[in-house]
Design an enzyme around this catalytic site. Structure first.
Site, PDB file in Angstrom:
ATOM      1  N   HIS A 215      -5.568  -7.220   7.245  1.00 12.04           N
ATOM      2  CA  HIS A 215      -4.598  -7.225   6.149  1.00 12.04           C
ATOM      3  C   HIS A 215      -3.697  -5.990   6.192  1.00 12.04           C
ATOM      4  O   HIS A 215      -2.870  -5.778   5.303  1.00 12.04           O
ATOM      5  CB  HIS A 215      -5.371  -7.280   4.817  1.00 12.04           C
ATOM      6  CG  HIS A 215      -4.538  -7.605   3.623  1.00 12.04           C
ATOM      7  ND1 HIS A 215      -4.411  -6.743   2.552  1.00 12.04           N
ATOM      8  CD2 HIS A 215      -3.801  -8.697   3.318  1.00 12.04           C
ATOM      9  CE1 HIS A 215      -3.638  -7.287   1.638  1.00 12.04           C
ATOM     10  NE2 HIS A 215      -3.254  -8.471   2.067  1.00 12.04           N
ATOM     11  N   LYS A 217      -0.829  -3.165   7.057  1.00 13.16           N
ATOM     12  CA  LYS A 217       0.607  -3.124   7.334  1.00 13.16           C
ATOM     13  C   LYS A 217       0.930  -1.713   7.815  1.00 13.16           C
ATOM     14  O   LYS A 217       1.101  -0.792   7.007  1.00 13.16           O
ATOM     15  CB  LYS A 217       1.444  -3.452   6.106  1.00 13.16           C
ATOM     16  CG  LYS A 217       1.339  -4.903   5.631  1.00 13.16           C
ATOM     17  CD  LYS A 217       0.254  -5.098   4.630  1.00 13.16           C
ATOM     18  CE  LYS A 217       0.224  -6.538   4.118  1.00 13.16           C
ATOM     19  NZ  LYS A 217      -0.921  -6.795   3.229  1.00 13.16           N
ATOM     20  N   ASP A 222       7.979   5.704  17.809  1.00 11.95           N
ATOM     21  CA  ASP A 222       8.063   6.906  18.635  1.00 11.95           C
ATOM     22  C   ASP A 222       7.068   7.991  18.226  1.00 11.95           C
ATOM     23  O   ASP A 222       7.246   9.161  18.588  1.00 11.95           O
ATOM     24  CB  ASP A 222       9.482   7.485  18.615  1.00 11.95           C
ATOM     25  CG  ASP A 222      10.460   6.621  19.406  1.00 11.95           C
ATOM     26  OD1 ASP A 222       9.997   5.805  20.230  1.00 11.95           O
ATOM     27  OD2 ASP A 222      11.677   6.758  19.203  1.00 11.95           O
ATOM     28  N   HIS A 390       3.309  -6.869  -6.254  1.00  9.69           N
ATOM     29  CA  HIS A 390       2.446  -6.891  -5.078  1.00  9.69           C
ATOM     30  C   HIS A 390       2.068  -5.477  -4.636  1.00  9.69           C
ATOM     31  O   HIS A 390       1.402  -5.277  -3.626  1.00  9.69           O
ATOM     32  CB  HIS A 390       3.165  -7.622  -3.936  1.00  9.69           C
ATOM     33  CG  HIS A 390       2.300  -7.978  -2.779  1.00  9.69           C
ATOM     34  ND1 HIS A 390       2.423  -7.390  -1.534  1.00  9.69           N
ATOM     35  CD2 HIS A 390       1.283  -8.872  -2.656  1.00  9.69           C
ATOM     36  CE1 HIS A 390       1.539  -7.897  -0.705  1.00  9.69           C
ATOM     37  NE2 HIS A 390       0.825  -8.805  -1.353  1.00  9.69           N
ATOM     38  N   LYS A 392       0.323  -1.830  -4.279  1.00  5.17           N
ATOM     39  CA  LYS A 392      -1.058  -1.334  -4.311  1.00  5.17           C
ATOM     40  C   LYS A 392      -0.997   0.194  -4.366  1.00  5.17           C
ATOM     41  O   LYS A 392      -0.769   0.860  -3.351  1.00  5.17           O
ATOM     42  CB  LYS A 392      -1.839  -1.772  -3.058  1.00  5.17           C
ATOM     43  CG  LYS A 392      -1.814  -3.310  -2.813  1.00  5.17           C
ATOM     44  CD  LYS A 392      -0.857  -3.650  -1.722  1.00  5.17           C
ATOM     45  CE  LYS A 392      -0.982  -5.019  -1.124  1.00  5.17           C
ATOM     46  NZ  LYS A 392      -1.322  -6.142  -1.904  1.00  5.17           N
ATOM     47  N   ASP A 397      -3.764  12.458 -11.763  1.00  5.40           N
ATOM     48  CA  ASP A 397      -3.682  13.858 -12.196  1.00  5.40           C
ATOM     49  C   ASP A 397      -2.542  14.650 -11.566  1.00  5.40           C
ATOM     50  O   ASP A 397      -2.655  15.868 -11.372  1.00  5.40           O
ATOM     51  CB  ASP A 397      -5.003  14.579 -11.887  1.00  5.40           C
ATOM     52  CG  ASP A 397      -6.149  14.106 -12.774  1.00  5.40           C
ATOM     53  OD1 ASP A 397      -5.878  13.428 -13.774  1.00  5.40           O
ATOM     54  OD2 ASP A 397      -7.299  14.414 -12.448  1.00  5.40           O
TER      55      ASP A 397
END
Length: 473
Positions: A215, A217, A222, A390, A392, A397
């Protein structure tokens, strides 16, 4: 005769269900998950056994990438910068940093420039520009690579660079791209792009692979520019109704993204890449803060411990003032749920934001009682109603943030291969805090949605049923 066949079939079905239940019990997994599988198999033997064969059997006995290979992939290629003399770990964050180093070999690196992208209109033009400027290599690990207008635009850019002599490597998830015809990837291979499917699902090994998906991404260009977050390559990610978060990183923190990709590449291609050219020298003299560091942490079903989940629990229980969380799906396992309730009851400002309208109806129903439970413990639950959220994110703090592919649900925490960056930097924390608060202005408190805050009997019954099987989702 027909009656005898029916009796024999019934006996066989009961025997198979009994063996499956025994297998569940002997696997010594979490009691909640064990009970859920026992109930599903017991009440629906045929369907339950089939589901268990495909999604329930634990095939994770051995690490596919050994500790020695991980050490080789991490340390040999990083020999020139394992010792960072200008690195300063904030004393308060040292236990979390040490946890990730000990559990995941996730080395901390100085943070360079970090750009925040909250929609596809910001992300994809920047990505295409970086691809166009690549001179040595492009590494991509992606869950979904659609054969649509957006996907073809990215594919064309990658093929163009491959023809120019740039080394392009792509890992796509086989299940995430089930609807994509093989010709789409084959055309990239013909242009010189190295494209490999992650755990391709084929018979007879179908049931051993379908439940464990990549899952992540991760994009590295370079060895100097890296992306991590929640966006895939698909047309819907440039919709005005899609709210997501990607971070574009420069500096030594990109080394962590590179290492994560090369470990995955060994996983799928069995090639150990340790050339230092993939970790080019990086000047950090212009960075003012000596305490701004980042760790790229991966987790997966092959690991002995769920590293990212451990980090989340540590952050929640270590928060003193606030913890803000964005997740599209909220199906927390027991450690996360307990930590959130404990923090809220201790007076920490706990805020959890989820979409008002989910793209997965069954998951949406399963999450409702969990959200209500932390709301009753004193946490603040917000439902984003300006599209599908979508993103995450964890922010705590004004001191640290976590962004990546990991949802707060059983699948991300226990079954999927995930990647998050943990950044210990006040400046980035304040910038993402502002993003969260801006999103909050487009969200409604749970208490203002009566049908969710005080559902009727049949709604509560449906929530309870879906929650019962939520450990299996």
């Amino acid at each position: 005769m027909e009656g005898l066949l029916y009796i024999i079939g019934y006996i066989v079905m009961v025997a198979v269900a009994a063996v499956a239940i025994l297998h569940v019990l002997m696997d010594n997994r979490q009691p909640a998950k064990t009970m859920a599988w026992v109930l599903v198999i017991g009440f629906m033997p045929v369907v339950g056994v089939v589901l268990y064969l495909f999604f329930g059997i634990n095939y994770r006995r051995e690490r596919i990438v050994s500790r020695g290979q991980m050490d080789q992939l991490t340390k040999r290629s990083m020999l020139s910068f394992v010792e960072q003399h200008d690195l300063h770990v904030p004393e308060r964050q040292k236990p979390l940093v040490d946890l990730f180093v000990n559990q995941n070999l996730a080395l901390p690196f100085k943070v360079g420039q970090v750009d925040i992208m909250t929609d596809g209109y910001a992300f994809f033009p920047e990505l295409l520009k970086d691809i166009a400027q690549a001179t040595h290599h492009i590494h991509i690990s992606i869950y979904i690579f659609e054969d649509d207008a957006l996907g073809r635009l990215v594919a064309d850019a990658l093929m163009d660079k491959a023809r120019q002599g740039v080394r392009v490597r792509i890992i796509y998830d086989d299940v995430g791209c089930w609807r994509v015809k093989s010709r789409f990837f084959e055309s990239m291979r013909e242009a010189g792009v190295e494209v490999v499917a992650f755990l391709p699902v084929r018979f007879p090994s179908f049931t051993s692979k379908v439940n464990y998906r990549n899952h992540r991404k991760i994009i590295v260009i370079d060895g100097r520019i890296g992306y991590i977050g929640g966006m895939n390559f698909a047309q819907r990610y440039v919709s005005s109704a899609w709210r997501d978060t990607m971070l574009r990183m420069q500096g030594r923190a990109v080394y962590g993204l590179q290492r994560a990709f090369l470990v995955d590449w060994y996983f799928v291609d069995h090639t150990i890449i340790t050339d230092r050219i993939y970790y080019p020298p990086c000047d950090t003299s212009h960075i003012d803060s000596k305490s701004s560091i980042a760790q790229v942490v991966t987790s997966g079903p092959m690991a002995r411990y769920p590293e990212i989940m451990q980090g989340f629990v540590r952050i929640i229980l270590g928060a003193r003032r606030y913890i803000f969380i964005q997740t599209p799906y909220f199906l927390p396992n027991e450690p996360i749920l307990f930590a959130l309730k404990t923090a809220a009851l201790a007076g920490v400002d706990v805020r959890v934001m989820c979409p008002l309208q989910s793209d997965a109806r069954f998951t949406d129903w399963a999450s409702r009682s969990y959200l209500r439970e932390i709301d009753e413990a004193g946490a603040h639950v917000y439902l984003y109603d300006s599209g599908f959220l979508h993103s995450k994110l964890f922010i705590a703090d004004d001191a640290l943030v976590s962004c990546g592919s990991t949802n707060v649900d059983f699948r991300s925490l226990e079954n999927n291969f995930e990647a998050n960056v943990f950044v210990y930097d006040e400046g980035l924390a304040l910038r993402l805090k502002k993003v969260f608060l801006d999103d909050q202005s487009h969200a409604v408190p749970l208490a203002d949605v009566p049908q969710r805050h005080h559902p009727k009997f049949y709604a509560r019954l449906l929530e309870s049923i879906t929650r019962m099987v939520s450990p299996l989702l």
